[in-house]
Design an enzyme around this catalytic site. Structure first.
Site, mmCIF file in Angstrom:
data_model
loop_
_atom_site.group_PDB
_atom_site.id
_atom_site.type_symbol
_atom_site.label_atom_id
_atom_site.label_comp_id
_atom_site.label_asym_id
_atom_site.label_seq_id
_atom_site.Cartn_x
_atom_site.Cartn_y
_atom_site.Cartn_z
ATOM 1 N N ASP A 158 -61.808 33.363 25.057
ATOM 2 C CA ASP A 158 -62.908 32.506 25.505
ATOM 3 C C ASP A 158 -62.975 32.614 27.031
ATOM 4 O O ASP A 158 -62.039 33.085 27.685
ATOM 5 C CB ASP A 158 -62.680 31.053 25.061
ATOM 6 C CG ASP A 158 -63.984 30.257 25.090
ATOM 7 O OD1 ASP A 158 -64.968 30.730 25.711
ATOM 8 O OD2 ASP A 158 -64.032 29.157 24.507
HETATM 9 C C1 BGC Z 1 -67.419 28.573 25.207
HETATM 10 C C2 BGC Z 1 -67.677 29.699 24.232
HETATM 11 C C3 BGC Z 1 -68.779 30.594 24.757
HETATM 12 C C4 BGC Z 1 -68.392 31.096 26.121
HETATM 13 C C5 BGC Z 1 -69.422 32.024 26.737
HETATM 14 C C6 BGC Z 1 -67.254 29.058 26.614
HETATM 15 O O1 BGC Z 1 -67.328 27.988 27.486
HETATM 16 O O2 BGC Z 1 -66.289 27.838 24.797
HETATM 17 O O3 BGC Z 1 -68.020 29.174 22.983
HETATM 18 O O4 BGC Z 1 -69.023 31.630 23.857
HETATM 19 O O5 BGC Z 1 -68.217 29.989 26.985
HETATM 20 O O6 BGC Z 1 -70.517 31.336 27.181
#
Ligand code: BGC
Length: 731
Positions: free
Chosen positions: A269
């Site tokens: 993530d």
């Molecule tokens: C989130 C993810 C997301 C990623 C990219 C993160 O803050 O937890 O779910 O895909 O950002 O935007």
């Protein structure tokens, strides 16, 4: 090797020196050929991803080749024909990162809403639709597949997930992923794992034992991955038993890759990587979203670690192999994306159908709904229902093609966005009744109008978003407003736009409650069609609605209100695998609305239940008949409970949802249903032997309207059975 060029696409430009481009070869051979042709630097380039938006707070400019205001970009290698990875959020449609040029796309209802449909076909259709929009927007990776089990009803991201039951969540989210990947793009499944609250999500540590984790949160992932083979798994922000998810060898290497035999890649993530050597050796295959992490761990530092032998060349090859293979299996080489026209009209229909299938009629005293012909005046109150419907906030935010009704930029976790799809306007187009709108900001004024209206429909909103948890209470005096309106007009209905469960102090005062969730970019129309009876509501709760916070395993949410960087443990051993209704059953708590609950405008009868055990396992048969006078959908639910014996002692709770089927029936029609029961749902995980055991004994198979109400049941004897916990060949 003789290369015969296929008739179209990439194969037409087949270069003899690029044998991996031959679609006639299998993905494993192509990956091997490609890997042999790559330099170490090229392999390293593939395991390091960038954020694809400007990040002013880090003085970071998005890579020139990345798509604007999107989540991620991993450079391709043109010398070898390897396409770049163009990554976009998320599960309800093509999202945009904050900025001036958001792309306008179709938004499905929230994932929790789709789970409330209990309809994998609808979930597949939605996934297929948003995957098409991703593809047509130039993206080949959709960061979708949110499936964190709803262990914490206050989690601000529950709207992105599939509810509290592993079987339901896996069938819904698995179908979405299959739909997405049918477009020859990759879908993720996320956030692996146990990332069930937003408060201090990047610092907290979840405390749980192996067995409970595998029988709950991990089971949802396991079953969904088995049925949908997502190209990538996104590891989560939180720590588990002290160790960050993205450098957790138990989670990534042992459970995911060895036990489940997962062959795709693990991406972090955004901001969830914390090291180079521990992360690479634990099973992280790609660092995402630089510069979100403190350091570019998988860039030069990884190169040095490989050169020094702290990360083996074999491991770097494994990382690269997993990424390339996922790209090849999902068609990223053979069917490259190219921007094209989107059929927004057709997609609005897909979104509306999903919203209609998802609405749960929680209460309907004296048949207040559907609104009858005799209704002459309707007062609509609150939540900007004159203009639009609410959506959940955070990285998954879709900017809707129909336009934004209202955008509140300065709320924490915001912007808060209302889609331009007005329930009031849609209702006005469908009824002769005189409709008045009141914003609900002045309770006295609204009450005055309510006295003189035939029916009052109050819209209540609970905005939830990534990064912040909720209190499960309505804010802005909405509780007082609803109670006051119901106090003067007995025909008061409440329409809820919530991210998850809600406490409702006024529940006994109002006549009807319709849970509409965040209903997506055609949600206003869907709500109106349910209110008027054009659509018969057939959603069921994918989550228990508690009566009070005291009924939860953790009445106080750990860490709430958040203090930055606080590091603490959240103790999941309290409930173990008994998540949601299983906890309520175990503690004999009476919920406000039970898991699986939902009413209809019609009546249904369940009959002829039988259960059989043969060499394929347990199956159940029964009939459903629509005995009412309206067509409608019905969700038949089968729960299993051990009747004493070893299983009763070993199960985390008295019963588990073991199967379900949604049927659509005309008045008077009936359907015969046969369900095969997933064996793991009958079993208990034995961590010492790495096996699942179905204990020998009698089991009660019940056919139910929800987790609390059984209509008919039967008993079967099941003999002891062992299910291997590790896929062979992964040692
Ligand atoms: C989130 C993810 C997301 C990623 C990219 C993160 O803050 O937890 O779910 O895909 O950002 O935007």
């Amino acid at each position: 090797m003789a290369l015969t060029s296929a008739s179209s696409g990439a194969a037409e430009q087949l270069q003899p020196q690029q044998p991996w481009m031959n679609p006639a070869l299998d993905a494993d051979s192509r990956t091997r050929l490609l890997l042999e042709a790559m330099t170490r630097d090229e392999k390293l380039a593939l395991v390091f991803g960038y954020y694809s938006s400007d990040a002013s707070w880090k003085k970071f400019k998005k890579p020139a080749e990345g798509l604007e205001q999107s989540a991620g970009y991993v450079g391709g290698i043109s010398r070898l024909g390897i396409p770049a990875l163009m990554e976009t959020d998320a599960g309800t449609g093509v999202a945009s990162q904050p900025g001036e040029n958001a792309r306008l796309r179709t938004a499905l209802p929230s994932n929790l809403a789709v789970a409330a449909s209990w309809d994998p076909d609808l979930a597949y259709a939605g996934g297929r639709m948003i995957g098409n929009e991703a593809r047509m927007s130039g993206f080949n990776v959709l960061l979708a597949g949110g499936i964190n089990l709803l262990r914490e009803p206050r989690n601000g991201r529950n709207f992105e997930y599939g509810g509290e039951d592993p079987l339901l969540a896996a069938n819904i989210v698995g179908a979405q992923i299959r739909g997405i990947q049918s477009n020859h793009i990759i879908s993720t499944i996320k956030h692996f794992a146990l990332n069930d609250q937003e408060t201090n999500r990047t610092t907290l540590s979840v405390h749980i034992d192996d067995r409970s984790a595998r029988m709950s949160d991990l089971l949802a992932f396991e079953l969904a991955i088995a049925q949908s083979a997502p190209g990538a798994v996104m590891c989560a922000y939180n720590r588990i038993n002290g160790n960050y998810s993205c450098e957790n060898p138990w989670l990534l290497d042992e459970v995911l890759k060895r036990d489940w035999g997962y062959r795709g890649f693990v991406m972090s993530d955004w901001g969830a990587t914390h090291s180079t050597i521990p992360a690479a050796n634990a099973g992280l295959d790609q660092q995402s979203g630089f510069p979100f992490d403190a350091s570019p761990y998988f860039a030069d530092a990884l190169k040095e670690a490989v050169e020094d032998g702290y990360v083996t060349t074999a491991r770097l090859d494994d990382m690269t192999t997993r990424i390339l293979r996922a790209m090849l299996v999902n068609g990223l080489f053979d069917d490259p994306t190219k921007a094209g026209d989107i059929d927004f009209e057709a997609h609005a229909g897909v979104s509306r159908a999903a919203a209609e299938g998802a609405m749960v009629l929680l209460k309907n005293d004296r048949h207040l709904l559907p609104l009858g012909q005799g209704v002459r005046s309707i007062l609509i109150v609150g939540s900007h229902a004159d203009a639009g419907v609410l959506s959940g906030g955070g990285s998954s935010q879709v900017y809707p093609v129909g336009g934004v009704a209202l955008l509140q930029p300065h709320v924490k976790g915001g912007p808060r966005v209302y889609f331009r799809s007005s329930p009031m306007q849609a209702l006005a187009a469908r009824t002769q009744a005189r409709i008045t709108y009141d914003p609900g900001t002045d309770i006295k004024a609204a009450v005055k109008l309510a006295r003189h209206s035939d029916v009052v429909i109050v819209f209540a909103h609970q905005w939830t978003a990534e990064g912040i948890d909720s209190t499960m209470r309505l804010d802005e005096e909405q509780d007082a407003l609803i109670a006051a309106l119901a106090g003067v007009n007995a025909k008061t209905a409440v329409v809820l736009e919530t991210g998850g469960p809600l406490l409702m102090p006024w529940v006994d005062k109002v006549a009807a409650i319709l849970e509409a969730w965040y209903p997506g970019s055609s949600g206003g129309e869907a709500i109106a069609r349910v209110l008027t009876g054009e659509v018969n509501p057939a959603g069921r709760l994918p989550v228990t609605f508690p009566r009070s916070l005291e009924q939860l395993p953790r009445p106080h949410l750990d860490g709430f209100p958040e203090q930055r960087n606080a590091r603490f443990t959240v103790d999941y051993t309290i409930e173990g695998a008994a998540v949601g209704y299983k906890w309520f059953d175990r503690r004999r708590f009476e919920p406000m609305f039970a898991f699986g609950h939902g009413l209809s405008y019609s009546r249904f009868e369940l009959s002829n239940l039988s259960a059989d055990v043969d060499d394929k396992g347990l199956s159940a048969r029964f009939a459903v008949r629509n005995t009412g006078d309206r067509a409608g959908g019905y969700v038949a639910q089968v729960y299993v409970s051990p009747v004493g014996g070893a299983a009763a002692l070993a199960w985390e709770a008295p019963k588990r949802l073991c199967g379900f089927r949604k049927v659509s029936l005309q008045p008077g029609a009936s359907a015969d249903v046969r369900l095969s029961i997933e064996p793991r749902i009958l079993a208990v995980y034995d961590e010492a032997q790495k096996i699942w055991i179905i204990e020998s004994g009698d089991y009660d198979v019940s056919l139910s309207t929800d987790s609390r109400n059984t209509v008919t049941h039967t008993t079967v004897h099941i003999s002891r059975q062992i299910i291997p916990g590790r896929v062979t060949g992964t040692e």
